[in-house]
Scaffold this motif. Structure first.
Motif: not given
Length: 296
Positions: A72-79
């Motif tokens: 979740t953290v990775f996806l939020i940061q990527m977006f």
């Protein structure tokens, strides 16, 4: 006061301490709702861990939840790095993953005691009834988990306080002086994920999200120094736990709900009465300036 009451308050205090430290950095980074995102988006990890292990063993579920929390953290940061606003990125990721978890629950666990209430929303009143013995000491499972999480948070923040501080206030400066900004971002988010996962099964999502956001926001109104903000955040959280538990006893109401409500009341008081950022202080300052201007 019974032993059960003490364990409930100790659990709440540990949640307040963990959340108060991390929440201060989240508020400064304008990512206060990451805890809420993680507490909902971990549902697919819990269900998948259950399907693989075939049991509701908390260790397997915590591992699955932690993995999805980091995703979740990775996806939020990527977006966010791709140009999506941080609040929009948080909303997209947590609603999508939570919806996926709901689908998995409805498809594969219809005839099993695994529903949204039992895997996502805990109840702090039940903490004393789930004991675990470690190192020859018997304590509630939630206390063990939160104590370990708090120890890890204190050690990491203590060792890298300067780096976390610079990354929170000025990421560009941090990168310029050679601090690995991305590494410390994920380290902070990993601690948030650990705290959220360690907390929500036992104390409920409402309590852990409230403790991550409200005490830190209150402390932000009371001081402009990070060290004091962290201290005030922890103290506000602990005060909310103690007063909220007493209010819940008097009213015979939800413990978590009363704790978060008291935290909200303390925030409103700080919002009104803060000597630097409070509404009343600002109005008084405006009146003084107006009077001085008229005299001049």
């Amino acid at each position: 006061m019974s032993t059960n009451d003490i364990w409930i308050m100790v659990t709440g205090i540990l949640v307040a301490a963990c959340s108060g430290i991390l929440g201060s950095f989240l508020v400064l980074r304008k990512m206060a709702m990451v805890g809420d995102a993680i507490s909902h988006s971990v549902l697919p990890g819990i269900v998948i861990a259950f399907l693989i292990s075939g049991s509701r063993d908390s260790l397997a579920m915590m591992l699955g939840a932690s993995i999805v929390g980091l995703i979740t953290v990775f996806l939020i940061q990527m977006f966010h790095q791709s140009g999506v606003q941080s609040d929009a990125a948080i909303g997209v990721v947590f609603t999508s993953l939570f919806a996926l978890g709901v689908i998995l629950v409805s498809m594969y666990t219809r005839n099993i005691d695994l529903d949204l209430d039992c895997v996502l929303y805990g109840e702090i009143a039940f903490v004393p009834f789930h004991d675990v013995t470690l190192f020859g000491v018997e304590m509630p499972k939630a206390v063990w988990g939160l104590a370990i999480a708090l120890l890890l948070i204190v050690v990491l923040v203590g060792l890298f306080y300067k780096q976390f501080k610079i990354c929170s206030f000025d990421p560009a400066l941090a990168a310029a002086v050679g601090i690995p900004v991305v590494l410390f971002h994920y380290l902070l988010m990993g601690m948030v994920s650990l705290t959220t996962v360690a907390s929500f099964e036992s104390v409920g999502a409402i309590l852990v999200v409230g403790m991550l956001v409200i005490p830190a926001a209150t402390a932000y109104l009371l001081t402009d120094r990070l060290a004091r903000m962290i201290l005030y955040s922890v103290l506000v959280g602990i005060t909310s736990v103690l007063l909220g538990y007493y209010v819940s006893y008097v009213l015979d109401a939800s413990i978590a709900g009363c704790i978060v409500t008291v935290a909200g009341v303390l925030f409103v008081l700080a919002f009104l009465l803060s000597p630097t950022h409070g509404i009343i202080a600002k109005r008084l300052a405006q009146r003084r300036n107006a009077m001085m201007g008229s005299r001049a």
